[in-house]
Design an enzyme around this catalytic site. Sequence first.
Site, PDB file in Angstrom:
ATOM      1  N   SER A  59      -8.915  15.365 -15.180  1.00 21.76           N
ATOM      2  CA  SER A  59      -9.068  14.533 -13.988  1.00 21.76           C
ATOM      3  C   SER A  59      -8.312  13.217 -14.112  1.00 21.76           C
ATOM      4  CB  SER A  59     -10.537  14.206 -13.749  1.00 21.76           C
ATOM      5  OG  SER A  59     -11.159  15.170 -12.963  1.00 21.76           O
ATOM      6  N   HIS A  78     -13.200   9.507  -9.048  1.00 21.17           N
ATOM      7  CA  HIS A  78     -14.417  10.076  -9.633  1.00 21.17           C
ATOM      8  C   HIS A  78     -14.487   9.888 -11.150  1.00 21.17           C
ATOM      9  CE1 HIS A  78     -12.017  13.838 -10.417  1.00 21.17           C
ATOM     10  NE2 HIS A  78     -12.812  13.886 -11.476  1.00 21.17           N
ATOM     11  N   ASP A  84      -9.843  10.485  -3.343  1.00 24.28           N
ATOM     12  CA  ASP A  84     -10.183  10.455  -4.770  1.00 24.28           C
ATOM     13  C   ASP A  84      -9.042   9.817  -5.566  1.00 24.28           C
ATOM     14  OD1 ASP A  84     -11.388  10.859  -7.196  1.00 24.28           O
ATOM     15  OD2 ASP A  84     -11.103  13.033  -7.243  1.00 24.28           O
TER      16      ASP A  84
END
Length: 285
Positions: free
Chosen positions: A218, A73, A120
């Site tokens: 992230s 992502h 992911d």
Amino acid sequence: MKILLFLCFLVSVAFAKPPTIQLKSNTKSQNGFIVGGTEAVDGDAPHQVSLQHTSHFCGGSIISERWILTAAHCIDADDLSNPGGMSVRYNTLNLKSGTLVKVKSIKVHEQYSNVTSDNDIALLETVASMNLNQTNAVAAKLPAKGNDPQDGDLFLSGWGTLHSGDTTIPTNLQKVTVPLTNRSVCAEAYTGIVNITENMFCAGKMGIGGVDSCQGDSGGGAMLNKELVGVVSFGVGCGDPKYPGVYTRVSQYLDWIELSAKSSATTLVAVNITLFLTLFIGAIW
């Protein structure tokens, strides 16, 4: 009147929106740091890198001289069409120092879903080999196949925000340890929000909160017993006592990582052979 109030209450409950998950990447103009952590010191997280365009927007982990593991992502269409627009900053605790190297190619997992956040995970190949085996630049050790983190404390690092929605930028890398959460407990917490699959695991102080990864973290690594067992993925807010953070389970993707790296090497060899033949034939004629 009491009946009317009760009916209004039932309607409000029926139409209440469940919490929404937040991917723990920043926009490309924002930065931040770990929730409830402290400043890292030399050697704490030598695998940690910062992904940058004009500034930090995601983290990543060094897994070899040419490859970075991060979250799918963190990658958008612009990155895929122009990998060279992204840089990796490594060998540093500070976003203003260290070494910058351009990205050559990007591989996002083919089954990644931005709806469910399953799979992911992504790989970045750098244009040149990184200079490793330094205090703050070492490739992370990958876990064994089948490794399923369910007990112990995760070590997290990054430049993510202090609180959900913050945009404050830190000077130095932050670190924190967070206890792992049983998958069934995590799945129950996220019921009605998102499905916690076997490709994920969770960590957080249930009922207490206060320590977590956050926006900007992230793609960074989740370490357990000095192995890169996870990739920072998503959560509901940051450090929420009711919702642990969710991480991509690296052991599920060892074959994919190996095949992706090999396919890149095969492509490079094919290109070099084609170039050699073109030059050779040109020289003959």
